[in-house]
Write a protein that holds these residues in place. Structure first.
Motif, PDB file in Angstrom:
ATOM      1  N   GLY A  55       0.809  -1.213   0.000  1.00  0.00           N
ATOM      2  CA  GLY A  55       0.000   0.000   0.000  1.00  0.00           C
ATOM      3  C   GLY A  55       0.840   1.259   0.000  1.00  0.00           C
ATOM      4  O   GLY A  55       0.333   2.356  -0.152  1.00  0.00           O
ATOM      5  N   GLY A  56       2.152   1.106   0.203  1.00  0.00           N
ATOM      6  CA  GLY A  56       3.057   2.240   0.057  1.00  0.00           C
ATOM      7  C   GLY A  56       3.509   2.938   1.322  1.00  0.00           C
ATOM      8  O   GLY A  56       4.420   3.759   1.270  1.00  0.00           O
ATOM      9  N   GLU A  57       2.884   2.651   2.486  1.00  0.00           N
ATOM     10  CA  GLU A  57       3.328   3.307   3.720  1.00  0.00           C
ATOM     11  C   GLU A  57       4.760   2.885   4.039  1.00  0.00           C
ATOM     12  O   GLU A  57       5.102   1.708   3.954  1.00  0.00           O
ATOM     13  N   LYS A  58       5.594   3.878   4.405  1.00  0.00           N
ATOM     14  CA  LYS A  58       6.992   3.575   4.742  1.00  0.00           C
ATOM     15  C   LYS A  58       7.220   3.733   6.235  1.00  0.00           C
ATOM     16  O   LYS A  58       6.705   4.648   6.866  1.00  0.00           O
ATOM     17  N   LYS A  59       7.995   2.811   6.787  1.00  0.00           N
ATOM     18  CA  LYS A  59       8.375   2.847   8.200  1.00  0.00           C
ATOM     19  C   LYS A  59       9.895   2.858   8.250  1.00  0.00           C
ATOM     20  O   LYS A  59      10.560   2.311   7.368  1.00  0.00           O
ATOM     21  N   GLU A  60      10.451   3.463   9.304  1.00  0.00           N
ATOM     22  CA  GLU A  60      11.900   3.434   9.439  1.00  0.00           C
ATOM     23  C   GLU A  60      12.311   3.190  10.878  1.00  0.00           C
ATOM     24  O   GLU A  60      11.567   3.478  11.817  1.00  0.00           O
TER      25      GLU A  60
END
Length: 82
Positions: A55-60
């Motif tokens: 879905g494209g959500e980015k986490k870091e």
């Protein structure tokens, strides 16, 4: 098809699930892991592990070191956190 990612630290499992890509701070430079990546084991330097969820959500996650192993669309990351 997606990647299975597991990020573990000495304290706990930080993340476990499906992702579209993983960007890691390799000792020789940052590199990205996508579906069907060749098998690899690499040490990691201080930096950020960035992963894209379906879905494209980015986490870091900020790390001070560790290692990554990629095998048959399974990415295992063992890290020491800041």
């Amino acid at each position: 098809m997606s990647l299975k990612l597991k990020i573990v630290s000495p304290e706990r499992i930080e993340f476990e699930g499906d992702v579209e890509s993983v960007l890691v701070p390799g000792t020789l430079g940052q590199f990205q892991i996508l579906v069907n990546h060749a098998p690899i084991i690499s040490t990691l330097d201080k930096g950020k592990v960035v992963y894209a969820l379906p879905g494209g959500e980015k986490k870091e996650l900020s790390i001070i070191g560790g290692f990554v192993e990629v095998q048959k669309n399974v990415v295992s990351v063992c890290v020491e956190l800041n």
